[in-house]
Motif scaffolding. Structure first.
Motif, PDB file in Angstrom:
ATOM      1  N   ARG A   7      -3.327   0.908   3.022  1.00 13.33           N
ATOM      2  CA  ARG A   7      -2.153   0.699   3.858  1.00 13.33           C
ATOM      3  C   ARG A   7      -1.070   1.775   3.750  1.00 13.33           C
ATOM      4  O   ARG A   7      -0.636   2.296   4.777  1.00 13.33           O
ATOM      5  CB  ARG A   7      -1.555  -0.681   3.600  1.00 13.33           C
ATOM      6  N   PRO A   8      -0.627   2.153   2.524  1.00 13.89           N
ATOM      7  CA  PRO A   8       0.427   3.180   2.498  1.00 13.89           C
ATOM      8  C   PRO A   8       0.022   4.470   3.210  1.00 13.89           C
ATOM      9  O   PRO A   8       0.838   5.066   3.910  1.00 13.89           O
ATOM     10  CB  PRO A   8       0.665   3.416   1.007  1.00 13.89           C
ATOM     11  N   TYR A   9      -1.231   4.865   3.054  1.00 12.26           N
ATOM     12  CA  TYR A   9      -1.665   6.104   3.706  1.00 12.26           C
ATOM     13  C   TYR A   9      -1.637   5.959   5.220  1.00 12.26           C
ATOM     14  O   TYR A   9      -1.265   6.859   5.950  1.00 12.26           O
ATOM     15  CB  TYR A   9      -3.076   6.482   3.237  1.00 12.26           C
ATOM     16  N   LEU A  10      -2.042   4.769   5.644  1.00  8.80           N
ATOM     17  CA  LEU A  10      -2.033   4.482   7.076  1.00  8.80           C
ATOM     18  C   LEU A  10      -0.607   4.569   7.618  1.00  8.80           C
ATOM     19  O   LEU A  10      -0.373   5.051   8.728  1.00  8.80           O
ATOM     20  CB  LEU A  10      -2.592   3.074   7.289  1.00  8.80           C
ATOM     21  N   MET A  11       0.332   4.077   6.824  1.00  5.28           N
ATOM     22  CA  MET A  11       1.716   4.026   7.290  1.00  5.28           C
ATOM     23  C   MET A  11       2.351   5.403   7.359  1.00  5.28           C
ATOM     24  O   MET A  11       3.206   5.653   8.208  1.00  5.28           O
ATOM     25  CB  MET A  11       2.534   3.121   6.375  1.00  5.28           C
ATOM     26  N   ILE A  12       1.989   6.283   6.433  1.00  8.45           N
ATOM     27  CA  ILE A  12       2.617   7.607   6.470  1.00  8.45           C
ATOM     28  C   ILE A  12       1.842   8.570   7.367  1.00  8.45           C
ATOM     29  O   ILE A  12       2.369   9.613   7.751  1.00  8.45           O
ATOM     30  CB  ILE A  12       2.795   8.230   5.066  1.00  8.45           C
ATOM     31  N   SER A  13       0.600   8.221   7.714  1.00 10.43           N
ATOM     32  CA  SER A  13      -0.242   9.215   8.378  1.00 10.43           C
ATOM     33  C   SER A  13       0.312   9.736   9.717  1.00 10.43           C
ATOM     34  O   SER A  13       0.223  10.943   9.952  1.00 10.43           O
ATOM     35  CB  SER A  13      -1.674   8.707   8.525  1.00 10.43           C
ATOM     36  N   PRO A  14       0.882   8.898  10.601  1.00 13.84           N
ATOM     37  CA  PRO A  14       1.395   9.489  11.850  1.00 13.84           C
ATOM     38  C   PRO A  14       2.452  10.558  11.587  1.00 13.84           C
ATOM     39  O   PRO A  14       2.394  11.655  12.153  1.00 13.84           O
ATOM     40  CB  PRO A  14       2.007   8.299  12.594  1.00 13.84           C
ATOM     41  N   ALA A  15       3.395  10.244  10.705  1.00 14.98           N
ATOM     42  CA  ALA A  15       4.455  11.202  10.408  1.00 14.98           C
ATOM     43  C   ALA A  15       3.879  12.462   9.768  1.00 14.98           C
ATOM     44  O   ALA A  15       4.212  13.586  10.159  1.00 14.98           O
ATOM     45  CB  ALA A  15       5.493  10.570   9.481  1.00 14.98           C
ATOM     46  N   ILE A  16       2.989  12.266   8.796  1.00 19.89           N
ATOM     47  CA  ILE A  16       2.426  13.417   8.087  1.00 19.89           C
ATOM     48  C   ILE A  16       1.617  14.287   9.053  1.00 19.89           C
ATOM     49  O   ILE A  16       1.647  15.517   8.982  1.00 19.89           O
ATOM     50  CB  ILE A  16       1.556  12.941   6.896  1.00 19.89           C
ATOM     51  N   LEU A  17       0.924  13.629   9.986  1.00 15.80           N
ATOM     52  CA  LEU A  17       0.151  14.372  10.978  1.00 15.80           C
ATOM     53  C   LEU A  17       1.075  15.261  11.812  1.00 15.80           C
ATOM     54  O   LEU A  17       0.804  16.452  12.012  1.00 15.80           O
ATOM     55  CB  LEU A  17      -0.591  13.383  11.885  1.00 15.80           C
ATOM     56  N   VAL A  18       2.179  14.685  12.271  1.00 14.95           N
ATOM     57  CA  VAL A  18       3.140  15.463  13.068  1.00 14.95           C
ATOM     58  C   VAL A  18       3.670  16.640  12.248  1.00 14.95           C
ATOM     59  O   VAL A  18       3.708  17.776  12.723  1.00 14.95           O
ATOM     60  CB  VAL A  18       4.304  14.561  13.544  1.00 14.95           C
TER      61      VAL A  18
END
Lengths: 289, 274, 359
Positions: A7-18
Motif C-alpha cells: 500500500r505505501p508504495y502504491l500511494m506514493i507511486s503516482p507522485a514519484i512517477l511524475v
C-alpha cells in the motif's frame, strides 16, 4: 498482510512517477546532452565531451550573460532585502491600516509576470511613461529606461524589487513576530537604546530569515525569464540577456541543444550550491533559539 | 512608542507613499484601459479618461481567440489542481504515516524535486514531449505538474500532527485506510489544502514560461500568452488595448485576493517558512 | 460477549521483547484490569487484543474465533483511549455514527441507536456540538458512547480516566462499574494505578517486564500475593518486606529457602510497652521517624533492626511517643524465597516450635 506492505508504495507511486519522469530524468538527460553536439533534427548525437563547456566559457556572449545575471541578482537581492527589512520593522504593527498596507505591498506577488512586465513597460515608456513624467516634475531629465543598455538591467531589477518586496516584508514580519518579547523587555530594563537593540538583538535573531530570503532571492533571480522575454528580449545589445533566456534562445532559436544543455548544467550547479548551502546552514542553525 | 502629532503625521504620509508605490501602478492600469488611443499619447499624461472606452475590452478580446485561451487557462489550472490533490494526498499520507523500506529515499527524491525549478529542465522535458508527440498539446502543460513536491511537503507536516490514536480509533470503527484519509485526514488538513490549492491555482493561472515553451498554436495556448501577444499588433503598441487585455488576466486574481487575502498571503508566505 | 484467550503471546520491538510468552484467559463478562508499572507491556497486550499491534508469535482468541489475521475493525471490539481520540472535525453525532456507517447500518436504525446511547450517557443536548466545545468529562462520555453504540463483544479501555481531575475521576469510576453491570460485556481495562485496579476490577492481572505476575480477584491478589512484586505493587502503603537474616533471632528454625519476610502495614499491632508475653507474634522494638495522622487512621514510619517500615494503625495516635513496639501475628507474615517467590510451606505450627525452640 502483503497488501499492507504494498500500500505505501502504491500511494506514493503516482507522485514519484511524475517526479521521476519530469524532474529527475530530465536532469540526467540534460547532463547527457551537455556532452553532445546535436541540432534537434539530425538523428545523430555526437559525443564531444566537455567541448560545449569550454566553448561556452570562452565565448564573449556567454561571459556577458553571466555578468548580467550576477549584476541583476546582486542588485535585486540586496535592495529587496534592505527595503523589505526597513518596511517590516516599520509596518510590524497590528491594526486594520497596517493589515491593508501589508496586503497592498504583497499584491504584486500574485499578479502574473506578463501583466507586471507590460504594466512596467508602459510606466517606463520613454515618451509617454508615468515614471518620466514624475522625473520631469522634479526637474529631472527623462530616462530611456528599457531602451538604453546602461539602464535596461537596472530597470528590470526595479521591476523585480517592486514585485518581491511584499513577500520579503511579510516573511520578515513573521520573523520579527517570532522573537520573544521578554528579550526586548530585558534590553529596555538595561537601558539599551533603539538602534543598539536593533543591531544587537533584532538583527541576530532575524539572521535565519535573512539568510533564507537571501538564498531564495538568489535562486529566483538566477532564473529570471518572463520580464526579459516580454520587456527587452535580452536587448538592447545583449545588455539584459541572462541565463535562462540564453538557454531558451540557444535551444529554441538556434537549435544548439548541446550548447544550451551545457549552460543548463552550469545553472544547475550554481543553484545546487546555494541549495546545499541553505540546507547545510539550516541544519547547523544560523542562530540559537 | 512615539505618539506626538508630527510623528503621526509623518507616519501617515509615509504609509500613503508606500501604498501608492504598490497600488498606483494598478490604478494606472485600470485608468489606461478605459482611455482612447489619443489619450495614451499625450504628455504630460491624462489622469482619467474623458469617457469610459469599454470597447477597449472587446477589442482586446476579439484580437485573438481569447475564448480558447480563457478555456485553456481554466482547464489547465483546474486539471493540475485536481491531479495534484489526487497524487499528493496519498503520498503525503504514506510519508507521514507508514514505515516502509525506501521511505527516506523516496522522500529525499521528493525534496530534490522541490528544489528543481521548471526554468532549469524545460529543454530536456521539451525534447521528451517531442519524442512522445505530445508537444503543443494540453498534456504538455498539465502532466509535468500533476504532482507537487511542495504540496506533499506541506501536507505531510499537517498529517504528521494528527495523533496516532485517532487513526486507531477509526480502524477499530472499521474504517479502511482510504476512508481514514477521506473522512478524518482531509477534514483535519482542510486549511492546508485550501492554502495549497490557492497557491497552485494562482501559480498556474499566471504561468507564462511553461506554455510559451511547450505550445506553438492558438488552440493550446493560455491566457498569459494571448495577452503577451497583444504587444505584437501592427502600427506600434496600443497601450489602452494592452492594459484592457491585462485586466482580463488580473481581475479574477485580484477578486480572489480580495476575498481570501489572508489565506493567499499564508499560502505564499508558507513557501517562506518551510 | 466473549471470553478472550491469549496463547503463548510474545511481542518483540526490534530486539526488545516487551511481552514474553503470555498465557491469559479473560473470563466472559468479567471486568479484567491489566495493571503494572509503565513499560510492563500492559498497553501492548491490550493493543494486540484490539489488533492495533500484531503479535510476534502466539494466538489470540475472542469467543470461539482466532483473530490473528483479523483487522481491528472486524474484531468486534470497541476501545476507549486515554486521550479520547475523538474525531475533531465531526460532531458528537458524527463521532458516534462513524463506526455504524462503516458497518453500513441503515440510517433509521442508526438514529434510534444514537438516541438511545446519548440518553444513557447524558449527551442528548450536545449531539450537534464539536468535541472542542465540550468539557473533559463530556468528551469522556462521547468516547464511551462511541464505543457502546457498536454493541461490541469486548470493551477495551486504555487508561481512560488519567486525563480527568480527581473528583471527576472517582465519579467516572463508579459510572464505569455501573455501566459494566448494565451491559454485562467483557471489559478489559488498562491502568498503572493499583487503586483503580482494586476498586474497579473483578479480576486483576498484574504485569511486570512483559510477564504476568499474578492474576485473580482483587482480594485474592491482595491477601495471597504469589511473589514480592505483587505484594509490593498492590496496597498502599506497600507491604513491608525485609531480609529474613535481620530477624532470624526472633524467627529461627525456618526453612533455608526463606530469604525474605513481609507483612501488610495494617496487620501490625502497636503498643508503647510489652504488656504480656503472648506467643504467636513477631515483636520489633522500633523508633518512630514520622507520623501521618489522616483522621481515621495513622501511618507511622518506623525504624528497627529489620529496616524502615510503614505501619497503618486505626487506634488513636501515640502523640508524644518516640518508640513503639511493633507486633505482627505469625499468621499475617508472608515468606518469600531467593527469587522473590512466595514460600508457602511455612505453617503456624512450625513457627510455634520455632518460637519454643528459641525460648
Amino acid at each position: 498482510m502483503t497488501w499492507n506492505k504494498i500500500r505505501p508504495y502504491l500511494m506514493i507511486s503516482p507522485a514519484i512517477l511524475v517526479f521521476s519522469l519530469f524532474f529527475i530524468y530530465p536532469i540526467c538527460y540534460m547532463i547527457y546532452l551537455s556532452m553532445h553536439d546535436w541540432n534537434f533534427v539530425s538523428p545523430e548525437k555526437n559525443f564531444v565531451g566537455t567541448a560545449n563547456f569550454t566553448n561556452l566559457v570562452s565565448e564573449k556572449e556567454f561571459i556577458e550573460v553571466m555578468q548580467n545575471t550576477f549584476v541583476y541578482t546582486a542588485l535585486t537581492v540586496s535592495l529587496t532585502i534592505i527595503i523589505a527589512l526597513i518596511l517590516a520593522v516599520w509596518l510590524n504593527k497590528s491594526g486594520t491600516i497596517y493589515g491593508f498596507v501589508q496586503g497592498a505591498i504583497f499584491s504584486p506577488h500574485i499578479i502574473s509576470l506578463v501583466s507586471i512586465s507590460m504594466l512596467w513597460m508602459w510606466l517606463m515608456d520613454t515618451d509617454y511613461g508615468l515614471l518620466n513624467w514624475f522625473l520631469n516634475l522634479f526637474g529631472l531629465p527623462s530616462v530611456p529606461w528599457l531602451t538604453d543598455p546602461s539602464t535596461s538591467l537596472l530597470s528590470l531589477a526595479i521591476v523585480a524589487i517592486w514585485k518581491g518586496i511584499g513577500f520579503n516584508t511579510l516573511i520578515f514580519i513573521a520573523g520579527l513576530q517570532s522573537i520573544p518579547r521578554d528579550i526586548y523587555e530585558a534590553a529596555a530594563l538595561d537601558g539599551t537604546n533603539r538602534i543598539r537593540t536593533f543591531i544587537k538583538l533584532t538583527l541576530p535573531m532575524l539572521s535565519p530569515t535573512l539568510f533564507f530570503l537571501t538564498i531564495i532571492g538568489i535562486i529566483n533571480s538566477f532564473q529570471v525569464f518572463e520580464t526579459i522575454s516580454i520587456m527587452t528580449q535580452g536587448g538592447p545589445i545583449n545588455s539584459t540577456n541572462t541565463f535562462v533566456y540564453y538557454i531558451y534562445e540557444y535551444g529554441f532559436r538556434f537549435f544548439k541543444i548541446g550548447y544550451a544543455s551545457a549552460a543548463g548544467v552550469i545553472l544547475l550547479v550554481i543553484i545546487s550550491i546555494f541549495t546545499i548551502m541553505y540546507f547545510r546552514l539550516l541544519a547547523r542553525r544560523v542562530h540559537y533559539q | 512608542m512615539n505618539t506626538t502629532i508630527p510623528y503621526k503625521l509623518l507616519n501617515g504620509i509615509g504609509i500613503l507613499i508606500v501604498v501608492s508605490i504598490f497600488a498606483f501602478p494598478f490604478v494606472w492600469m485600470i485608468s489606461t484601459s478605459f482611455k482612447s488611443l489619443g489619450e495614451t499619447m499625450i504628455f504630460p499624461p491624462a489622469w482619467l479618461p474623458e469617457s469610459l472606452h469599454w470597447e477597449n475590452f472587446t477589442a482586446a478580446w476579439n484580437s485573438g481567440p481569447f475564448l480558447t485561451y480563457f478555456k485553456n487557462s481554466i482547464f489547465v489550472s483546474i486539471s493540475i489542481l485536481i491531479l495534484q490533490f489526487l497524487t499528493i494526498i496519498p503520498a503525503a499520507y504514506a510519508f507521514a504515516r507508514y514505515q516502509f523500506k525506501g521511505n527516506k529515499f523516496f522522500f529525499a527524491l521528493t525534496m530534490i524535486t522541490l528544489m528543481i525549478p521548471a526554468q532549469l529542465i524545460f529543454l530536456p522535458v521539451y525534447l521528451q514531449f517531442s519524442a512522445w508527440g505530445l508537444l503543443d498539446t494540453l498534456w504538455a502543460l498539465i502532466l509535468p505538474f500533476a504532482s507537487s513536491a511542495f504540496g506533499i511537503f506541506l501536507l505531510r507536516q499537517s498529517f504528521k500532527q494528527v495523533p496516532e490514536e485517532l487513526l486507531e480509533a477509526a480502524r477499530l470503527d472499521g474504517a479502511s485506510e482510504w476512508k481514514i484519509i477521506l473522512k478524518i485526514m482531509i477534514p483535519i488538513a482542510k486549511p492546508v489544502l485550501i492554502t495549497f490549492g490557492l497557491f497552485s491555482f494562482i501559480t498556474h493561472w499566471n504561468d507564462y514560461f511553461w506554455p510559451l515553451v511547450m505550445t506553438t498554436s492558438d488552440v493550446t495556448r493560455t491566457l498569459p500568452l494571448g495577452i503577451a501577444k497583444l504587444r505584437e499588433v501592427e502600427g506600434g503598441v496600443a497601450w489602452h488595448i494592452l492594459m484592457a487585455g491585462n485586466m482580463i488576466l488580473v481581475i479574477p486574481i485580484l477578486i480572489v485576493f480580495f476575498f481570501a487575502q489572508r489565506q493567499i498571503i499564508r499560502a505564499f508566505v508558507y513557501t517562506g517558512i518551510k | 460477549m466473549a471470553e478472550i484467550i491469549l496463547k503463548n503471546i510474545s511481542k518483540k520491538f526490534k530486539e526488545e521483547e516487551v511481552v514474553k510468552n503470555l498465557n491469559v484467559t479473560i473470563r466472559d463478562g468479567s471486568f479484567t484490569v491489566l495493571v503494572g508499572p509503565s513499560g510492563c507491556g500492559k498497553s501492548t497486550t491490550l493493543r494486540m487484543i484490539a489488533g492495533l499491534e500484531q503479535q510476534s508469535s502466539g494466538d489470540i482468541w475472542i469467543g470461539d474465533e482466532c483473530v490473528n489475521d483479523l483487522p481491528p475493525g472486524k474484531r468486534n471490539i470497541a476501545m476507549v483511549f486515554q486521550n479520547y481520540a475523538l474525531y475533531p472535525t465531526m460532531t458528537v453525532r458524527g463521532n458516534i455514527e462513524f463506526g455504524l456507517k462503516n458497518k453500513k447500518v441503515p440510517k433509521k436504525e442508526r438514529e434510534i441507536l444514537i438516541r438511545e446511547i446519548s440518553e444513557i450517557v447524558g449527551l442528548t443536548d450536545y449531539l450537534d456540538k464539536k468535541p472542542n466545545k465540550l468539557s473533559g468529562g463530556q468528551r469522556q462520555r462521547v468516547a464511551l458512547a462511541r464505543a457502546m453504540v457498536k454493541k461490541p463483544k469486548v470493551f477495551i479501555l486504555d487508561e481512560p480516566l488519567s486525563n480527568l481531575d480527581a473528583k471527576l475521576r472517582s465519579q467516572m469510576r463508579s459510572e464505569l462499574i455501573q455501566l459494566h453491570k448494565k451491559l454485562g460485556t467483557t471489559f478489559v481495562y488498562v491502568t498503572h494505578d493499583q487503586v483503580e485496579a482494586m476498586s474497579m476490577g473483578d479480576e486483576i492481572a498484574i504485569l511486570n517486564k512483559g510477564t504476568i505476575q499474578q492474576m485473580g480477584s482483587p482480594m485474592n491478589v491482595y491477601h495471597e500475593p504469589n511473589n514480592i512484586f505483587t505484594a509490593e505493587f498492590i496496597g498502599t502503603p506497600a507491604m513491608n518486606i525485609f531480609e529474613y537474616n535481620k530477624v532470624k533471632d526472633h524467627l529461627s528454625n525456618l526453612s533455608r529457602k526463606v530469604k525474605f519476610v513481609g507483612f501488610r502495614p495494617e496487620h501490625a499491632l502497636l503498643a508503647l510497652t510489652e504488656k504480656e508475653k503472648d506467643a504467636g507474634y513477631l515483636k520489633l522494638a522500633s523508633e518512630i521517624i514520622t507520623m501521618e495522622t489522616l483522621g481515621a487512621e495513622t501511618i507511622y514510619t518506623v525504624k528497627n533492626e529489620a529496616g524502615v517500615m510503614h505501619i497503618k494503625s486505626f487506634i488513636p495516635p501515640f502523640e508524644n511517643a518516640k518508640e513503639l513496639l511493633v507486633s505482627i501475628p505469625y499468621e499475617k507474615l508472608y515468606f518469600f524465597d531467593q527469587e522473590g517467590k512466595r514460600y508457602r510451606s511455612v505453617s503456624t505450627r512450625q513457627m510455634d516450635t520455632a518460637l519454643a525452640g528459641g525460648a
